[in-house]
Each structure stands twice: as structure tokens, then as C-alpha cells.
Scaffold this active site. Structure first.
Site, PDB file in Angstrom:
ATOM      1  N   LYS A 200       1.224  -7.936 -14.083  1.00 63.01           N
ATOM      2  CA  LYS A 200       0.690  -6.918 -14.998  1.00 63.01           C
ATOM      3  C   LYS A 200       1.519  -6.901 -16.285  1.00 63.01           C
ATOM      4  O   LYS A 200       0.987  -6.950 -17.378  1.00 63.01           O
ATOM      5  CB  LYS A 200       0.713  -5.549 -14.299  1.00 63.01           C
ATOM      6  CG  LYS A 200       0.237  -4.420 -15.166  1.00 63.01           C
ATOM      7  CD  LYS A 200       0.172  -3.108 -14.414  1.00 63.01           C
ATOM      8  CE  LYS A 200      -0.046  -1.959 -15.401  1.00 63.01           C
ATOM      9  NZ  LYS A 200      -0.175  -0.663 -14.757  1.00 63.01           N
ATOM     10  N   GLU A 206      11.138 -12.057 -11.004  1.00 61.21           N
ATOM     11  CA  GLU A 206      10.771 -12.972  -9.919  1.00 61.21           C
ATOM     12  C   GLU A 206       9.627 -13.881 -10.360  1.00 61.21           C
ATOM     13  O   GLU A 206       9.653 -15.105 -10.180  1.00 61.21           O
ATOM     14  CB  GLU A 206      10.320 -12.189  -8.675  1.00 61.21           C
ATOM     15  CG  GLU A 206      11.412 -11.428  -7.959  1.00 61.21           C
ATOM     16  CD  GLU A 206      11.550  -9.990  -8.449  1.00 61.21           C
ATOM     17  OE1 GLU A 206      11.173  -9.711  -9.617  1.00 61.21           O
ATOM     18  OE2 GLU A 206      12.056  -9.157  -7.674  1.00 61.21           O
ATOM     19  N   GLY A 259      -0.347  -1.432 -10.644  1.00 60.33           N
ATOM     20  CA  GLY A 259      -0.112  -2.713  -9.979  1.00 60.33           C
ATOM     21  C   GLY A 259      -0.603  -2.723  -8.540  1.00 60.33           C
ATOM     22  O   GLY A 259      -1.297  -3.651  -8.100  1.00 60.33           O
ATOM     23  N   ARG A 260      -0.282  -1.685  -7.780  1.00 62.61           N
ATOM     24  CA  ARG A 260      -0.648  -1.664  -6.355  1.00 62.61           C
ATOM     25  C   ARG A 260      -2.104  -1.282  -6.127  1.00 62.61           C
ATOM     26  O   ARG A 260      -2.555  -1.181  -4.984  1.00 62.61           O
ATOM     27  CB  ARG A 260       0.296  -0.736  -5.592  1.00 62.61           C
ATOM     28  CG  ARG A 260       0.399   0.672  -6.137  1.00 62.61           C
ATOM     29  CD  ARG A 260       1.569   1.428  -5.532  1.00 62.61           C
ATOM     30  NE  ARG A 260       1.786   2.732  -6.129  1.00 62.61           N
ATOM     31  CZ  ARG A 260       2.501   2.963  -7.236  1.00 62.61           C
ATOM     32  NH1 ARG A 260       3.050   1.953  -7.886  1.00 62.61           N
ATOM     33  NH2 ARG A 260       2.669   4.181  -7.703  1.00 62.61           N
ATOM     34  N   GLU A 345       5.303   3.255  -2.310  1.00 63.91           N
ATOM     35  CA  GLU A 345       5.601   3.229  -3.747  1.00 63.91           C
ATOM     36  C   GLU A 345       4.864   4.377  -4.438  1.00 63.91           C
ATOM     37  O   GLU A 345       5.333   4.923  -5.437  1.00 63.91           O
ATOM     38  CB  GLU A 345       5.214   1.874  -4.366  1.00 63.91           C
ATOM     39  CG  GLU A 345       5.875   1.618  -5.709  1.00 63.91           C
ATOM     40  CD  GLU A 345       5.678   0.205  -6.248  1.00 63.91           C
ATOM     41  OE1 GLU A 345       4.566  -0.099  -6.715  1.00 63.91           O
ATOM     42  OE2 GLU A 345       6.624  -0.597  -6.210  1.00 63.91           O
ATOM     43  N   HIS A 376       3.841  -6.229  22.665  1.00 67.33           N
ATOM     44  CA  HIS A 376       4.900  -6.998  23.325  1.00 67.33           C
ATOM     45  C   HIS A 376       6.192  -6.942  22.517  1.00 67.33           C
ATOM     46  O   HIS A 376       7.069  -7.792  22.697  1.00 67.33           O
ATOM     47  CB  HIS A 376       4.427  -8.442  23.532  1.00 67.33           C
ATOM     48  CG  HIS A 376       3.201  -8.496  24.390  1.00 67.33           C
ATOM     49  ND1 HIS A 376       3.259  -8.548  25.768  1.00 67.33           N
ATOM     50  CD2 HIS A 376       1.886  -8.418  24.068  1.00 67.33           C
ATOM     51  CE1 HIS A 376       2.033  -8.537  26.254  1.00 67.33           C
ATOM     52  NE2 HIS A 376       1.170  -8.454  25.240  1.00 67.33           N
ATOM     53  N   LYS A 505      16.659  -2.922 -10.276  1.00 67.91           N
ATOM     54  CA  LYS A 505      16.361  -4.039 -11.202  1.00 67.91           C
ATOM     55  C   LYS A 505      17.428  -4.114 -12.288  1.00 67.91           C
ATOM     56  O   LYS A 505      17.912  -5.191 -12.634  1.00 67.91           O
ATOM     57  CB  LYS A 505      14.997  -3.835 -11.874  1.00 67.91           C
ATOM     58  CG  LYS A 505      13.797  -4.069 -10.991  1.00 67.91           C
ATOM     59  CD  LYS A 505      12.518  -3.940 -11.829  1.00 67.91           C
ATOM     60  CE  LYS A 505      11.282  -3.830 -10.979  1.00 67.91           C
ATOM     61  NZ  LYS A 505      10.060  -3.604 -11.718  1.00 67.91           N
TER      62      LYS A 505
END
Ligand SMILES: O=P(O)(O)OC[C@H]1O[C@](O)(CO)[C@@H](O)[C@@H]1O
Length: 536
Positions: A200, A206, A259-260, A345, A376, A505
């Protein structure tokens, strides 16, 4: 409103000891009265400790914060993201073509439809092989480079929609750990690979770092001009140009898409490339149907609102600080990870809209794994641990593999067995009988009875749907988006900013030189010690 909170707490105290089974014994219609539908999707919440009084109070709570007006405000483009002065319009990305949604007096729907058509044309050309590689071949693979909201949705969706995947293979790189991009690119041929850089902001360290690595990888095989093999998705069109990505393959979106909440638009490009524009359109239609349901259905029949209110009940009234999302649907294996960003978030906040401290807990810890695998692993704790963790099961009536219908039946039986076991538990007396049948007696049978008994009364909800089609998948994701919104409105928080990601950050940027040998004497002793240990 504080009065409603008090009444809810008092009611919980008065009813806490009531076994869930009593609610069923007292009400033959409990399943019908404590479930709701949106289209063919059903939410069963009868296996919770809600009774009519609790539910009425929760609905009053939603009314007291004017949930319906807040929904209308969000969907009509009001700037409800007050800390960033932005509208919140992921619903516009999937609105009907003729809808009118205005931001600052301008209808944003035509622009959304234009970009959607551009995405469709590009995805189709890529899928048909008419958009070709630098050397004139069809693209076989797509690598999406993004992180958080620019990764989790497309990763989840391409897994969820695997039966519809008939386009190029899609791969995803997110982590700044070089191992990730190394291992993904290792299996690929740069000559037939398209790299989509999805961010965005187009500043995320990253993504920018991985993009540079991927571009160098392409250049190593194809020479300096690799622009044919690049596409970008961003709100920052100046920055995509600076990276050498031709405008024709840049798909833009506006800052009012969080963004999400972004996979419904250009961030969904890898999904569209994988399944084609038609199936992508069905995915959008499913989410739009859930939007309409959320906006129009009365609160008592409103799936996202009910799911949100149940979340508030469990979190604030019962004091359960986490919830497990357990899809009995292997193709929803990344839903819990997706929901961790969506929910935590959005609602992991400690202050109200006006900046004052919250009077009560906000977002719980969200986690999970697909069933039956989780059975399990961590279900031991769900059944016999000291904490109560409300669970959310998701299950389809049918799978996509008719030849494996027996396996789907096993899946369904396991899903239903788990919610039943969590509710029923097993009494100490019953457990002692089992111990005796297993050869224990006297004090040994008593001792074993403690280990073999289950407290029960552990609440769960089940979301049941016909089959995981693109439409249903869109419904599921939108259901969770609006649940998060409902809870955020009740807690009085801004669910659409994420200031809590900033500090780490900033510190990482300042630490990088120290990792590379610069003076770290101003750091705390732990950080200095670790820097020394990690130096190479
Ligand atoms: O798409 P971008 O701008 O690269 O951001 C990626 C992610 O980073 C975050 O800002 C958190 O760091 C998320 O909200 C977002 O989805």
C-alpha cells in the site's frame, strides 16, 4: 450504557453455574432460537451460555452505541478512521457497479470498477498467455511480494480457492528473512516468472528489500531490462514508477482501503490471476451479500453483529481473553493467521476514540489451526486446561471431492463431536466408571477419575455453509471483518489505524547499524548482550 454492562455482569454472576445442557433441556427450540442465517450460511450459537436476558442486553448494548448508524457511516464514506482522517471503504471495493459511494463529494465506485477491469484484462492476458515474457513465452509462475495485509489475504485466498485455480502458479514472499525469498525463488525459472510487488505504502522495508532481491534475480537471467516481468499494486504511484515498473502494470488504490481490508481490490491481483476474473467476481459478490446483510438485517438476525456480541460476552463479561478459530476445512488453513491481523491489528487498542484509556478489555488473542489437526495438538488444553477458551468451528456440508465423501463425513463427525464434548464434558462419577472398566479400583480409580473427567460447559459457535465456493469464501471473510467492526464500535475504539506497529519499526531502523558494528553503548544491557552474541 454503563448500566447495561453492570446488568450483563450481574446476570452472568447469577447464571454462571447453569450447565449449558440445562438451556437445551429447558427449551426444545434452542437451536432454532439461537442460530441465524445469512443466505445459506448458518451461525449456531446455541452452545454458548447466552439466554434471552443476556442476548437482549447485548443487543441493547449494540443499540446504545448506535451500531446501525456506525455501519451506515462506514459504508457511506464518512471519515471514521479519525486518527488518520480517512474514510474506511473496503465495502466499496465490492459494491455493485451502479452503487454511489462518495468521498469528499466524489463517487469512488467508477474508479474502483475501472481498476477492476484493468486487473481483469491483465489477469486474463496472463492466464491466456497473450501477455508474454521478455523472451515471448507464457508466464508459468507469479511471485507476490508483500507483507501483512498485502500478503495474508492473497495467501489465504489462493489456498481456500484451490479447486478453482486454473491460472499460473502463485507463490508468496513476505518475510525479510532472506531464507523466504531464497527458498521460493529456488524452485522457479526467472524466464517465465512475473513478480508482483504489493505494498500500500511502497515503503515497507521487508517488501522493498525483497523486491530488490527479486529484481536482481530477474536481471541475472534476463539482462538489465526486466520491466516486462514486473507489476505493482500500491497507493503510491510515484514510488512504483521510481522502481521502474511501467504504469500499464501498476494497479492503484486509495488510502481509504486499509491494508488488512485490501484483498478485495488490486491487492487481490494474485487471487484473480489464480482463479480468473469470473471466480474473483463471485468472491466479491459473496462479500457484498454479507455487507448487505450486515447493513440491513435486524441485530437479532445479523450474523456479524451477533458474532461480535458473542465476542464481547466472552471477553468482557465472562473474562475469556482469547478465542480459537478452528476451521474444519483444510483450505481455510490460513484463516486463523489472516484473522490475527484483521482482528488483533484492528482491535488491539488501549484507548478510546478520544484518546482516553479504555475502561475494559478490548481485542482478545485470536489463534487457531484447522481441524482435525488441532485435535492432535492443543485440544487437550481446550478440554481439560484451566482456562476456558471459546471456540469457533467452521464446516462445509460438502467438500469438493465427491470421491472422498467418506472423508468429509469423518471431518463433519469430528467437528460436531468437539463442540459436543466441550459442552457436555464428562462427570467425575462417569470418569470413575470408565477407570474401573479399565481395571483400576479403590483410590486408584478415584485418582484416575480426576484425570479422565472433563469440566464441560465450554462455549463454542459453529459456522456452517454448503461448500467453500468463491461466494461462500467472500461471505466468511466479510463476516469476520464486520464482527471486528462490531466489537470495535462497542469498545469505542478506532479499528482502522495501527499505531502500535510503529515503535518496533523505528527501533529496527536504528538498530541496523549496530547489528553491523556501530556503537551500541547507549542501549540497555540485554540488547547489548544480545548484539554481542549475534555478532558475526
Ligand atoms: O502494504 P504495506 O504498506 O507494505 O503494509 C504492509 C502491512 O504493514 C502494516 O502497516 C503493519 O506494519 C499493516 O497494516 C500492513 O498491512
Amino acid at each position: 450504557m454503563s448500566d447495561i454492562w453492570q446488568q450483563l455482569s450481574a446476570h452472568r454472576a447469577a447464571t454462571e453455574a447453569t450447565p449449558l445442557t440445562d438451556y437445551f433441556a429447558q427449551d426444545a427450540d434452542r437451536f432454532a432460537r439461537y442460530s441465524a442465517s445469512a443466505g445459506e450460511m448458518l451461525l449456531d450459537y446455541s452452545k454458548t451460555a447466552l439466554d434471552d436476558t443476556a442476548r437482549d442486553l447485548l443487543v441493547q448494548l449494540a443499540e446504545s452505541v448506535d451500531l446501525k448508524s456506525r455501519i451506515a457511516a462506514m459504508m457511506s464514506g464518512a471519515k471514521i478512521n479519525s486518527t488518520e482522517n480517512r474514510a474506511v471503504l473496503h465495502t466499496a471495493l465490492r459494491a455493485p457497479k451502479d452503487a454511489v459511494v462518495e468521498v469528499d463529494g466524489e463517487n469512488v465506485v467508477p474508479g474502483i470498477q475501472k481498476v477492476l477491469a484493468q486487473m481483469g484484462a491483465f489477469a486474463t492476458a496472463l492466464r491466456e498467455g497473450s501477455y508474454q515474457t521478455k523472451t515471448g513465452k507464457a508466464f508459468t509462475d507469479v511471485v507476490n511480494i508483500g507483507i501483512g495485509g498485502s500478503d495474508l489475504g492473497p495467501v489465504m485466498a489462493t489456498l481456500a480457492l484451490a479447486p478453482y485455480h486454473d491460472g499460473p502458479a502463485c507463490h508468496f514472499v513476505s518475510n525479510v528473512d532472506g531464507a523466504h525469498i531464497h527458498d521460493v525463488l529456488a524452485g522457479l525459472n526467472p524466464e517465465t516468472t512475473l513478480v508482483v510487488i504489493a505494498s500500500k505504502t511502497f515503503t515497507t522495508i521487508e517488501t522493498m528489500t525483497n523486491a530488490e532481491t527479486a529484481i536482481q534475480w530477474l536481471k541475472g537471467a534476463l539482462g538489465e531490462d526486466v520491466s516486462t516481468h514486473l507489476a505493482a499494486v500500491s497507493t503510491a504511484l510515484d514510488k512504483t514508477a521510481a522502481m521502474g515498473i511501467p504504469d500499464a502494470r501498476v494497479f492503484g488504490f486509495a488510502d481509504w482501503v486499509g491494508g488488512r481490508y485490501s484483498m478485495w481490490g488490486p491487492i487481490g491481483l494474485p487471487i484473480m490471476i489464480a482463479v480468473g476474473p469470473e471466480a474473483f467476481g463471485e468472491f466479491l459478490a459473496g462479500s457484498a451479500a454479507m455487507d448487505q446483510h450486515f447493513r440491513d438485517a435486524p441485530l437479532m438476525e445479523n450474523l456479524p453483529a451477533l458474532l461480535g456480541l458473542i465476542g464481547v460476552w466472552h471477553n468482557n463479561i465472562c473474562g475469556y481473553g482469547s478465542r480459537a478459530v478452528l476451521p474444519y476445512d483444510q483450505r481455510l488453513s490460513r484463516l486463523p493467521a489472516y484473522l490475527q491481523q484483521l482482528d488483533m491489528e484492528s482491535n488491539g487498542k488501549s484507548v478510546a476514540l478520544d484518546g482516553s484509556p479504555l475502561p475494559r478489555a478490548s481485542g482478545p488473542v485470536v489463534w487457531g489451526e484447522p481441524g482435525t489437526n488441532g485435535q492432535h495438538a492443543f485440544y487437550q488444553l481446550l478440554h481439560q486446561g484451566t482456562q476456558v477458551i471459546p471456540t469457533e468451528f467452521l464446516i462445509a456440508a460438502t467438500g469438493h471431492e465427491p470421491e472422498l465423501a467418506h472423508q468429509h463425513n469423518l471431518l463433519k463427525a469430528n467437528c460436531l463431536a468437539q463442540s459436543e464434548a466441550l459442552m457436555l464434558g464428562r462427570s467425575w462419577d462417569e470418569a470413575r466408571e470408565i477407570a474401573i472398566a479399565r481395571g483400576f479400583d479403590g483410590v486408584d480409580a478415584d485418582r484416575m477419575a480426576g484425570h479422565l473427567s472433563f469440566p464441560g460447559n465450554r462455549p463454542s459457535v459453529t459456522i456452517a455453509y454448503p461448500k467453500l465456493t468463491p461466494f461462500v469464501f467472500g461471505q466468511i471473510v466479510a463476516l469476520y471483518e464486520h464482527r471486528v467492526f462490531t466489537e470495535g464500535v462497542i469498545w469505542g475504539i478506532n479499528s482502522f489505524d495501527q499505531w502500535g506497529v510503529e515503535l518496533g519499526k523505528e527501533l529496527a531502523t536504528r538498530l541496523l547499524p549496530m547489528v553491523e558494528g556501530a556503537d551500541a553503548s547507549q542501549k540497555d544491557a540485554s540488547t547489548r548482550g544480545l548484539l554481542a552474541k549475534l555478532s558475526t
